[in-house]
Design a protein around this motif. Structure first.
Motif, PDB file in Angstrom:
ATOM      1  N   UNK A 126       0.792  -1.160   0.005  1.00  0.00           N
ATOM      2  CA  UNK A 126       0.006  -0.015   0.021  1.00  0.00           C
ATOM      3  C   UNK A 126       0.881   1.443   0.083  1.00  0.00           C
ATOM      4  N   UNK A 127       1.993   1.229   0.591  1.00  0.00           N
ATOM      5  CA  UNK A 127       2.863   2.166   0.726  1.00  0.00           C
ATOM      6  C   UNK A 127       4.273   1.961   0.905  1.00  0.00           C
ATOM      7  N   UNK A 128       5.271   2.556   0.112  1.00  0.00           N
ATOM      8  CA  UNK A 128       6.565   2.616   0.238  1.00  0.00           C
ATOM      9  C   UNK A 128       7.293   3.791   1.006  1.00  0.00           C
ATOM     10  N   UNK A 129       7.814   3.468   2.050  1.00  0.00           N
ATOM     11  CA  UNK A 129       8.350   4.429   3.038  1.00  0.00           C
ATOM     12  C   UNK A 129       9.854   4.434   3.159  1.00  0.00           C
ATOM     13  N   UNK A 130      10.461   5.351   2.559  1.00  0.00           N
ATOM     14  CA  UNK A 130      11.804   5.462   2.001  1.00  0.00           C
ATOM     15  C   UNK A 130      12.721   6.378   2.721  1.00  0.00           C
TER      16      UNK A 130
END
Length: 467
Positions: A126-130
């Protein structure tokens, strides 16, 4: 007309293929909303903030795919959490022959292909947190994957990558200028942004057109003052490999007493006490990089040694310097050349579980972090404050958002000022009076939010808002 069709048919075909691929990659399943990828193009074990993100997500029921280099061991809590799956990637080196620019370009290309393969073959997130930096080439690749898969892209700005590169190459170097353009172009494409200080938030808004949420680093619950029994156990373990922790008379003692240079344990009842004439334990956690001038600390310790040899009544020091980094061997050679009688220095690499125990056992911390951008804050000081450990920190812009001079620590500008602060703070050690104790009491009474509450207020709404 026929020529026009012939000129444009490849573009049309490629566009159709991209659309079909995107639709395929966007296929949802029941768990998509509960999956988040946490990405760092660095060592997972040395990325505490991203580990905390992963733990916070897992506590709220999200399935976390943690992607990064697995060079050192992450915290045991991350390893034990069933909802966190670590997917290791390797750092590629590029072509070794030819000009340096060729090496750099091929490294970026190969790293992009590796990262693209990993992100496209895992379950849809649902998300990519980088984390940024390092963001080249990760920011562009992660953004592209989010476009193809219908995921939301979040960048956590710790600093600017181009300012770190400028420390080595200079601000006008072509690679630095390219990195600056890259961050300014791809950075604003993310759906949400986090940053570590209000100063960075203002800079992102003013100069980058990015609206970010300030998520101050906060200490995790593992960072706290260490009970005496755990201190003794830690010192005893360290004494096996580092003689600085070993009591010189330990071998002559009977079985009724067990000692380290700092502590005494009564074998009859297990009670542990601090030795009245112990040395002061000074701790500096460093990444051994160019944004930390470690020679400042060495010069200050030499001056401190001079105070004692000149007749000033000061305690001896055991200075523990933890961490890994590219300049560690260089400075270890410098340490070996020092001739100090009252100051002992050791540079252990600690397991993730032992590091907070050592912070919670120390008497004073020293931070040498100088922000390349002037906009980020040292995580190591956050951890020290979580353990109620007063700090002497080298000055830079926005440090005041964390270190309050003469309240929870002192701010210095050079080695002489640091040496004078060590002399002032330790002049009555280990008395219960004086600035050092006052700073510790201030830290105990002014504890702010811990990481979990801070994260729930600032990050969780960004995740849940998109389902």
């Amino acid at each position: 007309m026929a020529g026009f069709v012939m000129d444009w048919w490849p573009v049309v075909c490629v566009t159709v293929l991209v659309v079909l691929l995107s639709l395929r990659l966007r296929r949802r399943d029941a768990d998509t909303r509960r999956r988040v990828c946490v990405l760092v193009l660095g060592d997972v074990g040395r990325s505490p903030r991203m580990q905390y993100h992963s733990l916070s997500l897992s506590k709220h029921g999200y399935l976390v795919t943690f992607v990064g280099f697995l060079d050192s061991k992450p915290h045991q809590g991350v390893l034990n959490e069933e909802k966190i799956r670590i997917v290791p990637i390797s750092e590629v080196m590029g072509v070794r022959a030819g000009p340096k620019m060729l090496t750099y370009v091929t490294k970026v290309i190969l790293q992009s292909l590796q990262l693209l393969s990993v992100l496209l073959t895992m379950e849809r997130q649902s998300h990519i947190l980088m984390q940024n930096p390092p963001g080249l080439p990760g920011v562009a690749v992660a953004w592209l994957v989010c476009v193809l898969r219908g995921s939301r892209f979040i960048i956590d700005w710790h600093n600017y990558g181009y300012t770190i590169m400028a420390l080595s190459h200079g601000a006008t170097h072509p690679i630095v200028r390219l990195a600056k353009w890259y961050e300014r172009f791809f950075g604003p494409l993310a759906a949400h942004h986090l940053c570590v200080t209000d100063a960075m938030k203002a800079d992102l808004q003013e100069n980058w057109g990015i609206k970010a949420t300030t998520l101050y680093d906060r200490p995790a619950s593992i960072f706290r003052e260490t009970p005496l029994k755990l201190q003794h156990q830690l010192f005893s373990r360290l004494a096996r490999a580092h003689p600085q922790f070993k009591d010189s008379g330990s071998d002559c003692l009977g079985e009724e007493v067990e000692r380290t240079v700092f502590t005494v344990r009564d074998a009859t009842d297990g009670a542990v006490t601090l030795r009245s004439k112990r040395p002061a334990l000074l701790l500096s956690s460093t990444s051994w990089t160019e944004d930390e001038d470690f020679s400042i600390l060495l010069k200050a310790l030499e001056e401190y040694e001079g105070f004692i040899q000149g007749g000033v009544l000061l305690p001896s020091l055991v200075c523990v310097i933890t961490g890994k980094g590219p300049q560690k061997e260089h400075y270890r050679k410098m340490i070996a050349c020092l001739h100090l009688e009252h100051v002992q220095i050791c540079t252990p690499w600690l397991e993730a579980e032992d590091y907070p125990l050592l912070l919670g056992s120390a008497d004073l911390g020293v931070c040498l972090h100088k922000s390349s951008s002037g906009l980020d804050l040292p995580m190591k000081v956050v951890d020290m404050f979580g353990c109620c450990l007063p700090v002497c920190a080298v000055n830079f812009d926005c440090l005041h958002e964390l270190v309050k001079h003469e309240e929870n620590g002192l701010i210095f500008r050079d080695s002489s000022e640091l040496a004078g602060q060590l002399k002032s703070l330790l002049s009555d050690f280990p008395s219960s009076d004086g600035k050092l104790v006052a700073f510790r009491m201030n830290l105990r009474t002014s504890r702010g939010q811990r990481w979990d509450d801070n994260w729930d207020q600032n990050v969780l709404p960004l995740i849940t808002a998109q389902g």
